[in-house]
Design an enzyme around this catalytic site. Structure first.
Site, PDB file in Angstrom:
ATOM      1  CE  LYS A 108      -3.874   2.314   0.361  1.00 21.77           C
ATOM      2  NZ  LYS A 108      -3.557   2.839  -1.075  1.00 21.77           N
TER       3      LYS A 108
ATOM      4  CD  GLN B 116       3.372   4.798   2.181  1.00 18.13           C
ATOM      5  OE1 GLN B 116       3.870   5.484   1.480  1.00 18.13           O
ATOM      6  NE2 GLN B 116       2.139   5.072   2.626  1.00 18.13           N
TER       7      GLN B 116
ATOM      8  CE  LYS C 196       4.031   7.776   5.289  1.00 18.07           C
ATOM      9  NZ  LYS C 196       3.892   8.477   4.442  1.00 18.07           N
TER      10      LYS C 196
ATOM     11  CE  LYS D 123       4.847   7.375  -1.829  1.00 15.87           C
ATOM     12  NZ  LYS D 123       3.908   7.842  -0.683  1.00 15.87           N
TER      13      LYS D 123
ATOM     14  N   GLY E 248      -2.915   8.361  -4.148  1.00 16.42           N
ATOM     15  CA  GLY E 248      -2.207   9.438  -4.809  1.00 16.42           C
ATOM     16  C   GLY E 248      -1.035   9.840  -3.863  1.00 16.42           C
ATOM     17  CG  ASP E 249       3.300  10.795  -2.907  1.00 22.36           C
ATOM     18  OD1 ASP E 249       3.316  10.598  -1.551  1.00 22.36           O
ATOM     19  OD2 ASP E 249       4.379  11.544  -3.115  1.00 22.36           O
TER      20      ASP E 249
ATOM     21  CB  THR F 257      -2.455  13.649   4.342  1.00 24.91           C
ATOM     22  OG1 THR F 257      -2.798  12.727   3.422  1.00 24.91           O
ATOM     23  CG2 THR F 257      -0.993  13.561   4.775  1.00 24.91           C
TER      24      THR F 257
ATOM     25  CG  ASN G 285      -4.907  16.596  -0.620  1.00 26.26           C
ATOM     26  OD1 ASN G 285      -4.323  15.614   0.331  1.00 26.26           O
ATOM     27  ND2 ASN G 285      -5.941  16.977  -0.612  1.00 26.26           N
TER      28      ASN G 285
ATOM     29  CB  SER H  81      -5.465   4.914   2.068  1.00 21.78           C
ATOM     30  OG  SER H  81      -5.333   5.870   1.128  1.00 21.78           O
TER      31      SER H  81
HETATM   32  N1  GLU Z   1       0.876   8.953  -0.684  1.00 27.44           N
HETATM   33  C1  GLU Z   1       0.633   8.980   0.772  1.00 27.44           C
HETATM   34  C2  GLU Z   1       1.577   8.653   1.709  1.00 27.44           C
HETATM   35  O1  GLU Z   1       2.823   9.264   1.508  1.00 27.44           O
HETATM   36  C3  GLU Z   1      -0.565   8.268   1.081  1.00 27.44           C
HETATM   37  C4  GLU Z   1      -0.653   6.928   0.395  1.00 27.44           C
HETATM   38  C5  GLU Z   1      -1.901   5.827   0.519  1.00 27.44           C
HETATM   39  O2  GLU Z   1      -2.919   6.347   0.530  1.00 27.44           O
HETATM   40  O3  GLU Z   1      -1.741   4.608   0.199  1.00 27.44           O
HETATM   41  O4  GLU Z   1       1.466   8.188   2.593  1.00 27.44           O
END
Ligand code: GLU
Length: 450
Positions: free
Chosen positions: A93, A114, A117, A129, A168-169, A212, A244, A381
């Site tokens: 994810k 990630q 996190k 990612k 997204g990012d 976020t 965002n 998410s």
């Molecule tokens: N891009 C965001 C992050 O850095 C969200 C990633 C997601 O929702 O999967 O955590």
């Protein structure tokens, strides 16, 4: 600087040798390995599991050509990536970033972070990612659509609702997610939750857009309350970026009674001593997709300054870097400290350089690292995935309450780990270790081959 533990030094040297010319990835790995020093001292048996040797190597790294045709009929070629870093606790994810600076190093640093996190959120999500060096700036909607479709034509072979769920990012918002979801559905004839951040009419979750930024404020609010009995009421806040994350961080900061005085983009920053007018920013960034300099032309009494880094010279109580990696260096951190900053929390991924983090920690500044502080996006998410699986949707109040609760828990997990491993209040170490423990346990029980 060498590691105290010879074992960690060896792991880092292997990573260095395997990934030359990848400075961002090495930076992210070094920071995490440094946090493991007290873990190795207290629980040396972890070495035998090989978990640390394994966690620094992605399970899979995919690179592909993305060719598409621009509005002039010219063929364009970009490079696409997806790193599937770790699936010990759930499907991969993590977001997709479309920006000219994207390369293997950037994708791997983001994918590595990630893992920890996502684990901190408490939800069952592994780390991944992806993205492309495609620059959405100045492209027409038609060009964006054709690029997204071409990108998904290849990516669709590697992802799935139970395998890998992108989102997204930077450079990827509702518009891009919509085009990619449409293409996935077309190719597979499946309506499934394969992407998050979807529109509300086709499986998206309420509050995902705001998550976020809101999450960053929920985390920071808990941090300043528990560590120094402080609140946002009446505080001056500087927020970098104007995407965002920055927009919804500003909104929540204002709701909590703070005055946000600055925002930025990659060209420069705006300063509004009367407090940023968010409706003007939203019109410029979300509707017109224009530059932040527009703000100063529209709001009397505000100023625009060329060069985004000058934003850290503004005096503030709380600084929230929400733009991009390495946007705040050691000297700029020192400027914030000299100007009396009380807390810093990261809305972007790895916005503070290692030198900046050192300055904050050495000066006793409350510091919320990205993996903990910006986890609200991916947490929501995770809530979107849960709603898609149940074929049900929660109200905004329900999602917001769950997000709030998750961010409070993340602060306490990181804080408690920092105390357990002898560096009370060091949330960099606490977040890395707390995120790691769950993944390490899952990897140990699942055996060595995968
Ligand atoms: N891009 C965001 C992050 O850095 C969200 C990633 C997601 O929702 O999967 O955590």
């Amino acid at each position: 600087m060498a590691f105290k533990s010879a074992y960690l030094q060896g792991v880092y040297e292997t990573v260095e040798k395997r990934n030359p010319n990848e400075p961002e990835f090495l930076q992210a790995v070094r920071e995490v390995l440094e946090s493991f020093e007290p873990v190795i001292e207290k629980k040396p048996e972890i070495i035998e599991t090989g978990v640390i040797d394994r966690i620094v190597e992605p399970e899979r790294f995919i690179q592909f050509r993305v060719s598409w045709v621009d509005d002039n009929g010219k063929v364009q070629v970009n490079r696409g990536f997806r790193v599937q870093f770790n699936s010990a606790i759930g499907p991969y994810k993590g977001g997709l970033r479309f920006h000219p600076t994207v390369n293997a190093s950037v994708i791997k640093f983001l994918g590595f972070e990630q893992i920890f996190k996502n684990s901190l959120t408490g939800l069952p999500m592994g780390g991944g990612k992806g993205g492309s060096d495609f620059d959405p700036k100045g492209k027409s909607d038609g060009e964006i659509m054709r690029f997204c479709q071409s990108f998904m034509t290849e990516l669709s072979k590697h992802i799935g609702a139970d395998t890998d769920v992108p989102a997204g990012d930077i450079g990827v918002g509702a518009r891009e997610i919509g085009f990619m979801f449409g293409q996935y559905k077309r190719l597979r004839n499946e309506f499934v939750g394969v992407l998050t951040g979807k529109g509300l009419t086709y499986g998206g979750s309420l509050v995902r857009t705001e998550a976020t930024g809101y999450g960053l404020l929920y985390f920071t609010n808990e941090m300043i309350k528990c560590m120094k009995n402080e609140t946002f009421e009446g505080k001056t806040v500087v927020i970098s970026g104007s995407g965002n994350v920055a927009i919804y961080a500003t909104q929540k900061a204002q709701q909590l009674g703070a005055k946000v005085v600055a925002l930025s983009d990659s060209s420069g920053y705006i300063y509004d001593k009367n407090g940023i007018q968010l409706d003007v920013v939203k019109q410029i960034k979300e509707v017109e997709r224009a530059r932040i300099s527009e703000y100063a032309k529209r709001v009397p009494g505000s100023e625009y300054h060329e060069g985004c880094r000058g934003i850290w010279s503004i005096k503030c109580d709380i600084a929230l870097p929400c733009a991009t990696q390495n946007e705040l260096n050691g000297e700029e951190a020192q400027m914030l400290v000299d100007n009396g900053v009380m807390a810093v929390a990261e809305g972007a991924n790895m916005p503070s350089t290692p030198e900046a983090v050192e300055v904050f920690l050495k000066n006793g500044i409350m510091f919320g690292p990205a993996k903990a502080a910006n986890a609200g996006g991916v947490a929501t998410s995770g809530l979107e995935m849960a709603q898609n699986s149940a074929r049900y949707s929660w109200t905004a109040e329900e999602v917001d309450a769950k997000l709030h609760n998750i961010m409070i828990n993340i602060f306490h997990s990181a804080y408690n780990a920092s105390e357990e491993f002898g560096q009370k209040g060091n949330l960099v170490m606490g977040a890395n270790v707390a995120g790691f423990m769950k993944v390490a346990d899952a990897m140990k029980w699942q055996g060595v081959a995968y």
